[in-house]
Design an enzyme around this catalytic site. Structure first.
Site: not given
Length: 225
Positions: A18, A20, A180
């Site tokens: 990922d 961000d 995240d």
């Protein structure tokens, strides 16, 4: 090395990341663009702390959450105008204050040096994604880059992960997703691959442990140190 616990005795063939909240702390610039958007609409600004809890499901959802907070209306008639304003302002500031998290380049270099393929699978629009990869000199590490508007579905749907694995010819059992948020964890679980979740990212205030990733780490360096 945590990776050896999942892929004993070696490493995965492919690691999907990922962006961000995993590789890049992009909230400062996202918050700046959101506040400029709101100011242009004569609405109260949100501030960075609120925006930090709103990111993770793509640009459209971020704008919807900001409008809902500012107007008190779940579905605002201002969305189209607001989204256009957000894209304009984020295009001007997307790399002003964002920073790579510790251990990013070390991990990417380690994987490259060990012949592990890498891909980027993010819900951020592909135009901004590619610009940020160039700004932070990360594009060289990735064999495939998919944004939130690259396919018909985005995370938590497994389609982007399955697409990346298919294009690179790697099976789910030999793939690791690093993210995240719930979106990353659920996408990986549905795609049939292992997932490592970082604790420092954007998951709307919910601990990533709630979604039972295979590995939980506080720092990317834990994967190879």
């Amino acid at each position: 090395m945590l990776l050896s616990e999942l892929y004993n005795p070696g490493l995965p063939q492919l690691v999907l990341f990922d962006l961000d909240g995993t590789l890049l702390d992009s909230v400062p610039d996202l918050a700046l663009a959101i506040d400029r958007m709101l100011a242009a609409l004569d609405l109260p600004m949100a501030g960075q702390s609120r925006v930090r809890h709103w990111v993770g499901n793509g640009a459209q959802m971020l704008v919807k959450r900001a409008l809902a907070h500012a107007t008190g209306v779940e579905e605002s008639d201002l969305f189209d105008q607001a989204f256009t304003l957000f894209l304009h302002h984020y295009g001007l500031c997307c790399a002003e204050q964002s920073k790579l998290y510790p251990g990013v380049e070390a991990l990417l270099t380690f994987l490259r040096d060990n012949q592990v393929s890498m891909g980027l699978v993010t819900n951020k629009p592909i135009g901004f994604t590619e610009r940020l990869l160039d700004e932070y000199d990360l594009r060289r590490f990735f064999s495939i880059v998919l944004g939130g508007d690259s396919l018909a579905e985005k995370k938590p749907h497994p389609m982007p992960l399955l697409c990346a694995m298919d294009r690179l010819g790697v099976a789910p059992v030999q793939t690791l997703m690093v993210g995240d948020s719930r979106s990353d964890i659920k996408a990986a679980q549905q795609a049939g691959c292992k997932v490592a979740a970082v604790t420092y990212g954007y998951n709307h205030g919910v601990p990533v442990s709630a979604y039972q990733p295979d590995i939980i780490i506080d720092d990317l360096a834990e994967l190879f140190s």
